[in-house]
Design a protein around this motif. Structure first.
Motif, PDB file in Angstrom:
ATOM      1  N   SER A 257      46.859  49.996  36.157  1.00  0.00           N
ATOM      2  CA  SER A 257      46.622  51.074  37.429  1.00  0.00           C
ATOM      3  C   SER A 257      46.601  50.997  38.736  1.00  0.00           C
ATOM      4  O   SER A 257      46.686  50.524  39.869  1.00  0.00           O
ATOM      5  CB  SER A 257      47.391  52.861  37.573  1.00  0.00           C
ATOM      6  N   LEU A 258      45.155  50.280  38.495  1.00  0.00           N
ATOM      7  CA  LEU A 258      43.999  50.107  39.220  1.00  0.00           C
ATOM      8  C   LEU A 258      44.638  49.315  40.184  1.00  0.00           C
ATOM      9  O   LEU A 258      44.600  48.731  41.163  1.00  0.00           O
ATOM     10  CB  LEU A 258      42.836  51.201  39.055  1.00  0.00           C
ATOM     11  N   ILE A 259      44.962  48.253  39.284  1.00  0.00           N
ATOM     12  CA  ILE A 259      44.670  46.819  39.517  1.00  0.00           C
ATOM     13  C   ILE A 259      45.953  46.282  40.480  1.00  0.00           C
ATOM     14  O   ILE A 259      46.030  45.858  41.454  1.00  0.00           O
ATOM     15  CB  ILE A 259      43.891  45.847  38.419  1.00  0.00           C
ATOM     16  N   THR A 260      46.520  46.794  39.492  1.00  0.00           N
ATOM     17  CA  THR A 260      48.123  46.773  40.009  1.00  0.00           C
ATOM     18  C   THR A 260      48.539  47.533  41.861  1.00  0.00           C
ATOM     19  O   THR A 260      48.800  46.625  42.506  1.00  0.00           O
ATOM     20  CB  THR A 260      49.250  47.158  39.176  1.00  0.00           C
ATOM     21  N   GLY A 261      47.999  47.860  41.760  1.00  0.00           N
ATOM     22  CA  GLY A 261      48.315  49.329  43.193  1.00  0.00           C
ATOM     23  C   GLY A 261      47.144  48.501  43.952  1.00  0.00           C
ATOM     24  O   GLY A 261      47.483  48.613  44.973  1.00  0.00           O
ATOM     25  N   LYS A 262      46.421  48.329  43.502  1.00  0.00           N
ATOM     26  CA  LYS A 262      44.988  47.236  45.279  1.00  0.00           C
ATOM     27  C   LYS A 262      45.846  46.111  45.001  1.00  0.00           C
ATOM     28  O   LYS A 262      45.698  45.730  46.964  1.00  0.00           O
ATOM     29  CB  LYS A 262      43.797  47.257  44.398  1.00  0.00           C
ATOM     30  N   PHE A 263      45.992  45.273  44.026  1.00  0.00           N
ATOM     31  CA  PHE A 263      46.678  43.554  44.667  1.00  0.00           C
ATOM     32  C   PHE A 263      48.319  43.684  44.635  1.00  0.00           C
ATOM     33  O   PHE A 263      48.723  42.301  44.959  1.00  0.00           O
ATOM     34  CB  PHE A 263      45.940  42.836  43.365  1.00  0.00           C
TER      35      PHE A 263
ATOM     36  N   ASP B 277      44.365  40.751  32.916  1.00  0.00           N
ATOM     37  CA  ASP B 277      44.900  41.444  34.659  1.00  0.00           C
ATOM     38  C   ASP B 277      43.999  40.476  35.590  1.00  0.00           C
ATOM     39  O   ASP B 277      45.309  40.076  36.651  1.00  0.00           O
ATOM     40  CB  ASP B 277      44.259  42.496  34.291  1.00  0.00           C
ATOM     41  N   LEU B 278      43.504  40.253  35.774  1.00  0.00           N
ATOM     42  CA  LEU B 278      42.758  39.411  37.270  1.00  0.00           C
ATOM     43  C   LEU B 278      43.235  38.339  37.261  1.00  0.00           C
ATOM     44  O   LEU B 278      43.240  37.585  38.191  1.00  0.00           O
ATOM     45  CB  LEU B 278      41.026  39.885  37.271  1.00  0.00           C
ATOM     46  N   ILE B 279      43.289  37.266  36.291  1.00  0.00           N
ATOM     47  CA  ILE B 279      43.537  36.363  35.875  1.00  0.00           C
ATOM     48  C   ILE B 279      45.763  36.209  36.265  1.00  0.00           C
ATOM     49  O   ILE B 279      45.677  35.039  37.601  1.00  0.00           O
ATOM     50  CB  ILE B 279      43.910  35.796  34.647  1.00  0.00           C
TER      51      ILE B 279
ATOM     52  N   MET C  65      51.382  41.521  34.366  1.00  0.00           N
ATOM     53  CA  MET C  65      50.283  42.706  34.220  1.00  0.00           C
ATOM     54  C   MET C  65      50.947  42.946  32.894  1.00  0.00           C
ATOM     55  O   MET C  65      50.358  43.252  31.883  1.00  0.00           O
ATOM     56  CB  MET C  65      50.890  43.688  35.156  1.00  0.00           C
ATOM     57  N   GLY C  66      52.462  42.886  32.376  1.00  0.00           N
ATOM     58  CA  GLY C  66      52.906  43.335  31.076  1.00  0.00           C
ATOM     59  C   GLY C  66      52.238  42.139  30.069  1.00  0.00           C
ATOM     60  O   GLY C  66      51.334  42.814  28.617  1.00  0.00           O
ATOM     61  N   LEU C  67      52.621  40.928  30.317  1.00  0.00           N
ATOM     62  CA  LEU C  67      51.631  39.810  29.528  1.00  0.00           C
ATOM     63  C   LEU C  67      50.220  40.005  29.201  1.00  0.00           C
ATOM     64  O   LEU C  67      49.949  39.802  27.510  1.00  0.00           O
ATOM     65  CB  LEU C  67      52.594  39.114  30.286  1.00  0.00           C
ATOM     66  N   ALA C  68      50.094  40.552  30.559  1.00  0.00           N
ATOM     67  CA  ALA C  68      48.480  40.616  30.098  1.00  0.00           C
ATOM     68  C   ALA C  68      48.076  41.805  29.056  1.00  0.00           C
ATOM     69  O   ALA C  68      47.257  41.369  28.031  1.00  0.00           O
ATOM     70  CB  ALA C  68      47.519  41.307  31.363  1.00  0.00           C
ATOM     71  N   THR C  69      48.986  42.867  28.976  1.00  0.00           N
ATOM     72  CA  THR C  69      48.407  43.985  28.007  1.00  0.00           C
ATOM     73  C   THR C  69      48.524  43.438  26.692  1.00  0.00           C
ATOM     74  O   THR C  69      48.605  44.061  25.905  1.00  0.00           O
ATOM     75  CB  THR C  69      49.451  45.364  28.459  1.00  0.00           C
TER      76      THR C  69
END
Length: 207
Positions: free
Chosen positions: A44-50, A186-188, A200-204
């Motif tokens: 959530s943090l990475i998604t919301g920020k980037f 997530d960062l990649i 993001m889903g694929l990272a998980t």
């Protein structure tokens, strides 16, 4: 009728073994719940920020499905308790049998959830309350997330049952690896491959 002393001794010994086996599993169970919360927070943090608030909102709609997937932990804990009882009574064959049955059931459960969420991701996104562009963002997230559901469920089973094999260390290493890899991927996704909510889903899934 008085209970023979040997029977009392055996009963007390079995109870002690069961208690010891379950207490060995308890930290892994608690850590698993904490890790799920940490991963959700990081995503959530990475998604919301980037990726923006719309992408964050889209992923937020997936919460009820994640809760359904979490039902697998109820089955896992139930199987753990039964296995503890069988191990405590020295009945190794029944312990193996109940573990195998639980693993097969959870495999089928996760495959059904995977197929349903992936094939019906657009209707599911609408059903969950997404509107407009959020439907596309959420369906993309589901497409990336769905393939990893079976891995998520079965890795939880294996992590929870490794302590039965005196391999608790591997459980902790696996959990730590999952957290680190999830953050890294997530960062990649954000800085390298730019696949948005699908990434993001694929990272998980991969972690």
């Amino acid at each position: 009728m008085n209970t023979p002393k040997n029977d009392i001794y055996t009963s007390e010994s079995t109870a002690a073994i069961v208690r010891k086996a379950y207490l060995k599993l308890l930290p892994v169970q608690i850590l698993g719940i904490v890790v799920a919360a940490i991963n959700s927070f990081i995503d959530s943090l990475i998604t919301g920020k980037f990726l923006g608030t719309e992408a964050l909102a889209a992923i937020g709609f997936f919460g009820p499905v994640a809760t359904v997937i979490g039902i697998s932990w109820v089955v896992t804990v139930g199987v753990q308790i039964l296995c503890s009882q069988y191990v405590g009574s020295g009945n190794q064959e029944d312990a193996i049998s109940i573990f195998s049955t639980g693993a097969v059931f959870l495999s089928i459960f996760s495959l059904i959830i995977t197929a349903f969420t992936f094939l019906f991701r657009f209707p599911l996104a609408e059903f969950l309350g997404a509107k407009g562009d959020t439907i596309t963002l959420l369906s993309a997230y589901i497409a990336g997330y769905a393939p990893g559901i079976i891995g998520q469920v079965l890795s939880g089973v294996l992590t929870a049952f490794l302590p039965f094999n005196n391999d608790t260390k591997r459980s902790y290493v696996g959990i730590a690896t999952m957290i680190v890899s999830n953050i890294g991927m997530d960062l990649i996704n954000v800085f390298v491959i730019h696949q948005g909510t699908f990434g993001m889903g694929l990272a998980t899934s991969v972690s």
